[in-house]
Scaffold this active site. Structure first.
Site, PDB file in Angstrom:
ATOM      1  N   GLY A  37       0.826  -1.199   0.000  1.00  0.00           N
ATOM      2  CA  GLY A  37       0.000   0.000   0.000  1.00  0.00           C
ATOM      3  C   GLY A  37       0.858   1.245   0.000  1.00  0.00           C
ATOM      4  O   GLY A  37       2.053   1.182   0.294  1.00  0.00           O
ATOM      5  N   PRO A  39       2.573   4.831   0.955  1.00  0.00           N
ATOM      6  CA  PRO A  39       3.166   5.242   2.224  1.00  0.00           C
ATOM      7  C   PRO A  39       2.111   5.875   3.129  1.00  0.00           C
ATOM      8  O   PRO A  39       1.212   6.560   2.648  1.00  0.00           O
ATOM      9  CB  PRO A  39       4.208   6.294   1.818  1.00  0.00           C
ATOM     10  CG  PRO A  39       4.483   6.049   0.377  1.00  0.00           C
ATOM     11  CD  PRO A  39       3.241   5.443  -0.199  1.00  0.00           C
ATOM     12  N   THR A  41      -0.223   4.394   4.950  1.00  0.00           N
ATOM     13  CA  THR A  41      -1.531   3.748   5.067  1.00  0.00           C
ATOM     14  C   THR A  41      -1.597   2.817   6.273  1.00  0.00           C
ATOM     15  O   THR A  41      -2.557   2.070   6.416  1.00  0.00           O
ATOM     16  CB  THR A  41      -1.886   2.965   3.786  1.00  0.00           C
ATOM     17  OG1 THR A  41      -0.731   2.281   3.315  1.00  0.00           O
ATOM     18  CG2 THR A  41      -2.396   3.882   2.713  1.00  0.00           C
ATOM     19  N   THR A  44       2.819  -0.551   9.257  1.00  0.00           N
ATOM     20  CA  THR A  44       3.543  -0.867  10.485  1.00  0.00           C
ATOM     21  C   THR A  44       2.586  -0.957  11.671  1.00  0.00           C
ATOM     22  O   THR A  44       2.665  -1.884  12.487  1.00  0.00           O
ATOM     23  CB  THR A  44       4.612   0.210  10.758  1.00  0.00           C
ATOM     24  OG1 THR A  44       5.356   0.408   9.570  1.00  0.00           O
ATOM     25  CG2 THR A  44       5.533  -0.202  11.882  1.00  0.00           C
ATOM     26  N   GLU A 261     -10.281  31.873 -12.532  1.00  0.00           N
ATOM     27  CA  GLU A 261     -10.909  31.012 -11.521  1.00  0.00           C
ATOM     28  C   GLU A 261     -12.432  31.104 -11.588  1.00  0.00           C
ATOM     29  O   GLU A 261     -13.128  30.099 -11.445  1.00  0.00           O
ATOM     30  CB  GLU A 261     -10.408  31.368 -10.117  1.00  0.00           C
ATOM     31  CG  GLU A 261      -8.901  31.190  -9.905  1.00  0.00           C
ATOM     32  CD  GLU A 261      -8.385  29.798 -10.230  1.00  0.00           C
ATOM     33  OE1 GLU A 261      -9.148  28.812 -10.074  1.00  0.00           O
ATOM     34  OE2 GLU A 261      -7.223  29.696 -10.659  1.00  0.00           O
ATOM     35  N   HIS A 264     -13.669  28.784 -14.255  1.00  0.00           N
ATOM     36  CA  HIS A 264     -13.796  27.395 -13.789  1.00  0.00           C
ATOM     37  C   HIS A 264     -15.090  27.220 -12.995  1.00  0.00           C
ATOM     38  O   HIS A 264     -15.874  26.306 -13.209  1.00  0.00           O
ATOM     39  CB  HIS A 264     -12.653  27.031 -12.834  1.00  0.00           C
ATOM     40  CG  HIS A 264     -11.327  26.807 -13.489  1.00  0.00           C
ATOM     41  ND1 HIS A 264     -11.165  25.984 -14.569  1.00  0.00           N
ATOM     42  CD2 HIS A 264     -10.096  27.275 -13.178  1.00  0.00           C
ATOM     43  CE1 HIS A 264      -9.868  25.967 -14.903  1.00  0.00           C
ATOM     44  NE2 HIS A 264      -9.195  26.757 -14.072  1.00  0.00           N
TER      45      HIS A 264
END
Ligand code: ZN
Length: 429
Positions: A37, A39, A41, A44, A261, A264
């Site tokens: 998965g 980093p 997630t 450890t 903007e 958009h």
């Protein structure tokens, strides 16, 4: 927040707790589990949780620990670790970043550190195969690059179970937020669900970082408690880099950005099947001069053709507004154009949504974080030209649609841009 992976791992806990139950009928308990998965997630954390839940000894080593400058150290560390573990079964051995030693073996043409890595990997394989069947030892390895692992590691009897940890969905993010928010002092009126919705793609580690940044932000402003504004600021900081309030933006650039903007946003507001508008700003951040943020209500797993075309039209809205109002082209739309072209290319080449070219995959991409890059299917030059033409036509049509919408709502566009110049940042309301 990772229900599916949790269910699969629950079984590992059962194996460790009551191995007899499973070996009773002659079955072999899995020896190795590969957690794959992105980093952050929680690979450890999960390994530790399994050992804790099953109350067995936990041995861990990171991939980078193995690889030493001195020849043979990595391999001897592996042997030491397994000797220790064998003394205290049942136990769990956790190998973090296994790709550091478990990458594909080169076949001996390169020297130095890669020889050392191969020795370490060989030692690991020997140790994994050397367990007695009665030993209750489970090995969990974690990686975010399963695609580069040596196939020998994935053979039956080794890391033959694979569990994928995906990034948390909106419910998962909320749960993770709740855990971390408990550790800080917040105002009573916190809408954690709204925050969770606005951070799609955040990993658990990034959410922890977000909560921490919000707390630091509140402290910096001498507040008594962390509020929503602190979270907003922390989020923007993480997502877009620090605000660049200090840079000098000419009035002309500000106006251009405001119209860009607004373009958009208006196209987004006028189209039906799109993500709701979240926030719009003309404060430069990182490399962007402004930003229009849309936030999906749910994490989408599939996208419809209409949604994708609307997405392209919204992306074109910025350039279309600039052209309409100032009658010139600027580089401000370069990222929009890149994204729009990418969507159109996948629409035609991967998702078979082009009427002209039909439901055929001309290229396919890998599984995102697994790191496979897109691959090209061989096709004729004529087909390539038709694909290019179709992509250009799709983007062009969407541009025209955006331009028409902005012409039609011209007065709204001007009002919107003026409001942005006045307020700099506006939320959806
Ligand atoms: Zn734009």
């Amino acid at each position: 927040g990772i229900t599916e992976a949790k269910e699969e791992l629950q079984e590992i806990v059962e194996f460790l707790k009551t191995p007899e139950k499973y070996s009773r009928l002659g079955g072999r308990i899995p020896r190795g589990v590969l957690l794959q998965g992105a980093p952050g997630t929680g690979k450890t954390l999960l390994a530790k949780a399994i050992a804790g839940e099953a109350s067995v000894a936990f041995f861990s080593i990171g991939g980078s620990d193995f690889v030493e400058i001195f020849a043979g150290v990595g391999a001897s560390r592996v042997r030491e670790l397994f000797a220790e573990a064998k003394k205290s079964t049942p136990c769990l051995i956790f190998i973090d970043e296994i790709d550091a030693i478990g990458g594909r073996r080169s076949g001996g043409q390169s020297g130095g550190s890669s020889d050392e890595r191969e020795q370490t990997l060989n030692a690991l394989l020997v140790e994994m195969d050397g367990f007695d069947t009665e030993d209750t030892v489970i090995m969990i390895a974690a990686t975010n690059r399963p695609d580069i692992l040596d196939p020998a590691l994935l053979r039956p009897g080794r890391f033959d179970r694979r569990i994928t940890l995906s990034l948390p969905d909106v419910k998962g993010r909320l749960k993770i937020l709740e855990v971390h928010a408990q550790k800080i002092v917040t105002v009573p009126a916190m809408d954690l669900a709204a925050i969770a919705r606005s951070i799609p793609g955040f990993s658990g580690a990034e959410i922890a970082n977000l909560v921490n940044e919000a707390a630091l932000n509140a402290a910096r402003h001498n507040k008594e408690a962390v509020d929503m504004a602190d979270f907003e600021e922390a989020k923007d900081k993480i997502v877009m880099g620090l605000e660049r309030r200090s840079i000098v933006v000419s009035e002309q650039d500000r106006r251009l950005t405001a119209y860009h903007e607004a373009g958009h946003a208006i196209v987004g507001l006028m189209l039906e099947e799109t993500d709701p508008l979240h926030k719009i700003t003309i404060i430069p951040r990182g490399r962007a001069m402004g930003l229009t943020q849309q936030v999906p209500l749910d994490d989408r797993l599939t996208y419809s053709r209409d949604y994708l075309l609307n997405r392209i039209a919204i992306l074109m809205g910025g350039r279309a507004a600039e052209a309409l109002v100032f009658n010139r082209l600027t580089t401000g739309a370069s990222n929009d154009i890149l994204q729009a072209t990418d969507i159109a290319a996948r629409l035609v080449g991967e998702w078979g949504m082009s009427v002209e070219l039909g439901p055929v995959a001309y290229r396919h991409s890998g599984e995102g974080f697994l790191g496979d890059s897109g691959q090209q299917r061989p096709h004729s030059e004529m087909t390539a030209r038709r694909i290019d033409e179709e992509i250009r036509k799709l983007v062009g049509d969407c541009y025209d649609q955006a331009a028409d919408l902005l012409k039609k709502h011209n007065r709204f566009l001007h009002k919107f841009a003026e409001a942005l110049l006045l307020n700099e940042t506006m939320d959806a309301e």
